[in-house]
Design a protein around this motif. Structure first.
Motif, PDB file in Angstrom:
ATOM      1  N   LEU A   1      11.085 -11.430 -36.605  1.00 22.43           N
ATOM      2  CA  LEU A   1       9.900 -10.678 -35.756  1.00 22.43           C
ATOM      3  C   LEU A   1       8.537 -11.100 -36.853  1.00 22.43           C
ATOM      4  N   ALA A   2       8.553 -10.232 -37.658  1.00 26.55           N
ATOM      5  CA  ALA A   2       7.229 -11.440 -38.431  1.00 26.55           C
ATOM      6  C   ALA A   2       6.501 -11.976 -38.107  1.00 26.55           C
ATOM      7  N   ALA A   3       7.125 -13.294 -37.790  1.00 26.12           N
ATOM      8  CA  ALA A   3       6.577 -14.606 -37.426  1.00 26.12           C
ATOM      9  C   ALA A   3       6.324 -15.033 -36.212  1.00 26.12           C
ATOM     10  N   SER A   4       6.974 -14.165 -34.556  1.00 25.24           N
ATOM     11  CA  SER A   4       6.487 -13.096 -33.924  1.00 25.24           C
ATOM     12  C   SER A   4       4.521 -12.990 -33.505  1.00 25.24           C
ATOM     13  N   HIS A   5       4.621 -12.460 -34.547  1.00 24.80           N
ATOM     14  CA  HIS A   5       3.218 -12.085 -34.510  1.00 24.80           C
ATOM     15  C   HIS A   5       1.941 -12.925 -34.577  1.00 24.80           C
ATOM     16  N   ASP A   6       2.522 -13.609 -35.281  1.00 23.40           N
ATOM     17  CA  ASP A   6       1.412 -15.096 -35.902  1.00 23.40           C
ATOM     18  C   ASP A   6       0.543 -15.402 -34.413  1.00 23.40           C
ATOM     19  N   PRO A   7      -0.659 -15.687 -34.867  1.00 16.86           N
ATOM     20  CA  PRO A   7      -0.928 -16.239 -33.831  1.00 16.86           C
ATOM     21  C   PRO A   7      -0.974 -17.783 -33.033  1.00 16.86           C
ATOM     22  N   GLU A   8      -0.451 -18.139 -33.132  1.00 14.94           N
ATOM     23  CA  GLU A   8      -0.285 -19.821 -32.827  1.00 14.94           C
ATOM     24  C   GLU A   8       1.197 -19.289 -32.727  1.00 14.94           C
ATOM     25  N   ILE A   9       2.080 -19.017 -33.119  1.00 13.14           N
ATOM     26  CA  ILE A   9       3.395 -18.111 -32.643  1.00 13.14           C
ATOM     27  C   ILE A   9       3.182 -18.422 -31.538  1.00 13.14           C
TER      28      ILE A   9
ATOM     29  N   VAL B   1      15.434 -23.033 -44.906  1.00 11.31           N
ATOM     30  CA  VAL B   1      15.424 -22.097 -45.692  1.00 11.31           C
ATOM     31  C   VAL B   1      14.464 -23.312 -47.152  1.00 11.31           C
ATOM     32  N   GLY B   2      13.445 -22.725 -46.760  1.00  9.22           N
ATOM     33  CA  GLY B   2      12.872 -23.144 -47.896  1.00  9.22           C
ATOM     34  C   GLY B   2      12.765 -22.964 -48.984  1.00  9.22           C
ATOM     35  N   GLY B   3      12.435 -23.488 -50.225  1.00  9.37           N
ATOM     36  CA  GLY B   3      12.163 -22.664 -51.252  1.00  9.37           C
ATOM     37  C   GLY B   3      12.871 -21.246 -51.446  1.00  9.37           C
ATOM     38  N   ASP B   4      14.198 -21.099 -51.042  1.00  5.39           N
ATOM     39  CA  ASP B   4      14.866 -19.960 -50.909  1.00  5.39           C
ATOM     40  C   ASP B   4      14.486 -18.379 -49.902  1.00  5.39           C
ATOM     41  N   ARG B   5      13.592 -19.281 -48.933  1.00  5.41           N
ATOM     42  CA  ARG B   5      12.725 -18.436 -48.278  1.00  5.41           C
ATOM     43  C   ARG B   5      12.719 -18.643 -47.292  1.00  5.41           C
ATOM     44  N   PHE B   6      12.856 -17.942 -45.707  1.00  7.57           N
ATOM     45  CA  PHE B   6      13.003 -18.083 -44.369  1.00  7.57           C
ATOM     46  C   PHE B   6      11.747 -18.885 -44.265  1.00  7.57           C
ATOM     47  N   ALA B   7      11.794 -19.900 -43.771  1.00  3.48           N
ATOM     48  CA  ALA B   7      10.584 -20.658 -43.437  1.00  3.48           C
ATOM     49  C   ALA B   7      10.782 -21.200 -41.080  1.00  3.48           C
ATOM     50  N   GLY B   8      11.004 -21.403 -40.447  1.00  2.94           N
ATOM     51  CA  GLY B   8      11.177 -20.669 -39.094  1.00  2.94           C
ATOM     52  C   GLY B   8      13.020 -21.681 -38.602  1.00  2.94           C
ATOM     53  N   THR B   9      12.871 -22.282 -37.827  1.00  4.34           N
ATOM     54  CA  THR B   9      14.027 -22.449 -36.567  1.00  4.34           C
ATOM     55  C   THR B   9      13.703 -23.743 -36.548  1.00  4.34           C
ATOM     56  N   VAL B  10      14.414 -24.727 -36.152  1.00  2.00           N
ATOM     57  CA  VAL B  10      14.891 -25.889 -35.153  1.00  2.00           C
ATOM     58  C   VAL B  10      16.158 -25.859 -34.690  1.00  2.00           C
ATOM     59  N   GLY B  11      16.202 -26.202 -33.376  1.00  2.00           N
ATOM     60  CA  GLY B  11      17.128 -26.223 -32.862  1.00  2.00           C
ATOM     61  C   GLY B  11      17.562 -27.308 -31.763  1.00  2.00           C
ATOM     62  N   LEU B  12      19.082 -27.376 -31.176  1.00  2.33           N
ATOM     63  CA  LEU B  12      18.912 -28.733 -30.039  1.00  2.33           C
ATOM     64  C   LEU B  12      19.639 -27.956 -29.147  1.00  2.33           C
ATOM     65  N   SER B  13      18.489 -27.868 -27.682  1.00  3.74           N
ATOM     66  CA  SER B  13      19.607 -27.779 -27.032  1.00  3.74           C
ATOM     67  C   SER B  13      19.533 -28.622 -25.812  1.00  3.74           C
ATOM     68  N   ARG B  14      19.755 -27.961 -24.668  1.00  2.00           N
ATOM     69  CA  ARG B  14      20.000 -29.222 -23.095  1.00  2.00           C
ATOM     70  C   ARG B  14      20.266 -30.438 -23.486  1.00  2.00           C
TER      71      ARG B  14
ATOM     72  N   ILE C   1       7.688 -23.109 -37.275  1.00  2.17           N
ATOM     73  CA  ILE C   1       7.592 -22.656 -38.502  1.00  2.17           C
ATOM     74  C   ILE C   1       6.711 -21.567 -38.532  1.00  2.17           C
ATOM     75  N   ALA C   2       7.470 -20.408 -39.847  1.00  3.24           N
ATOM     76  CA  ALA C   2       6.242 -19.339 -40.348  1.00  3.24           C
ATOM     77  C   ALA C   2       4.805 -19.914 -40.904  1.00  3.24           C
ATOM     78  N   PRO C   3       4.101 -18.529 -40.238  1.00  2.43           N
ATOM     79  CA  PRO C   3       2.852 -19.640 -41.470  1.00  2.43           C
ATOM     80  C   PRO C   3       2.667 -19.164 -42.555  1.00  2.43           C
ATOM     81  N   TRP C   4       3.173 -18.648 -43.857  1.00  4.32           N
ATOM     82  CA  TRP C   4       3.695 -18.908 -44.556  1.00  4.32           C
ATOM     83  C   TRP C   4       4.142 -20.162 -44.962  1.00  4.32           C
ATOM     84  N   ALA C   5       5.135 -21.018 -44.029  1.00  4.37           N
ATOM     85  CA  ALA C   5       5.580 -22.059 -45.174  1.00  4.37           C
ATOM     86  C   ALA C   5       4.922 -23.760 -43.512  1.00  4.37           C
ATOM     87  N   ARG C   6       3.767 -23.437 -43.230  1.00  4.19           N
ATOM     88  CA  ARG C   6       3.001 -24.670 -42.511  1.00  4.19           C
ATOM     89  C   ARG C   6       2.076 -25.338 -43.312  1.00  4.19           C
ATOM     90  N   ARG C   7       1.997 -26.929 -43.124  1.00  5.88           N
ATOM     91  CA  ARG C   7       1.593 -28.104 -43.854  1.00  5.88           C
ATOM     92  C   ARG C   7       2.248 -27.761 -45.301  1.00  5.88           C
TER      93      ARG C   7
END
Length: 178
Positions: free
Chosen positions: A28-36, A72-85, A99-105
């Motif tokens: 939910l927090a990541a969904s408020h990020d301007p890039e997302i 999960v990076g550094g014991d913290r949720f960092a984003g998602t990756v998925g396979l589809s279609r 990727i969540a803002p804190w985990a970018r770059r």
């Protein structure tokens, strides 16, 4: 064929695991990020309820056609990756991530994308495709750094909150994953 339920993938720095209830607040927090909000069509409508439903049910719903991982990076949720279609007959699958803002770059998107591709190849697939909106330079950079080859531009091939946009098609073949 099908993807394995409950599978865990580990890369050098990351754990890719099924989504859990505790991930909902981070989603939910990541969904408020301007890039997302700029690139992810689902983000503007995200609520606490839809984030929880994603984590508990929706992300696990179709192991024949796709699989989703919490990164999960550094014991913290960092984003998602998925396979589809997934097309098991033709040996093709599409990879997507955010990727969540804190985990970018930090290289997390590249590392997670390569781990998901390696898993797809282990399952017998031959080609992993990646679509990035023409204007999404960061996502295109992830594809290139992950070893994907830019193939072409597909007209109005992806949906963003602003509407349909052209997308760059990238691919990675099993023989190219070193």
């Amino acid at each position: 064929m099908t993807f394995d339920q409950g599978v865990l993938l580990e890369s050098q720095r990351l754990l890719l695991r099924p989504f859990e209830e505790g991930d909902a607040a981070d989603v939910l927090a990541a969904s408020h990020d301007p890039e997302i909000l700029r690139w992810m069509a689902w983000a503007p409508a995200q609520t606490a309820e839809t984030a929880l439903a994603w984590c508990l049910t929706d992300s696990h719903v179709d192991p024949i056609h796709g699989i989703n991982f919490a990164i999960v990076g550094g014991d913290r949720f960092a984003g998602t990756v998925g396979l589809s279609r997934t097309d098991w007959t033709d040996g093709r699958v599409e990879v997507g991530y955010w990727i969540a803002p804190w985990a970018r770059r930090k290289g997390y998107a590249v590392e997670a994308t390569r781990a998901a591709a390696a898993y797809a190849f282990q399952k017998g697939l031959h080609r992993v495709e990646l679509l990035a909106a023409v204007g999404n330079r960061a996502s295109q950079a992830v594809a290139a750094k992950a070893g994907f080859t830019r193939e072409c531009v597909l007209r109005e091939a992806t949906l963003t909150p602003a509407g349909r946009v052209d997308a760059v098609l990238f691919s990675l073949l099993e023989s190219e994953l070193a």
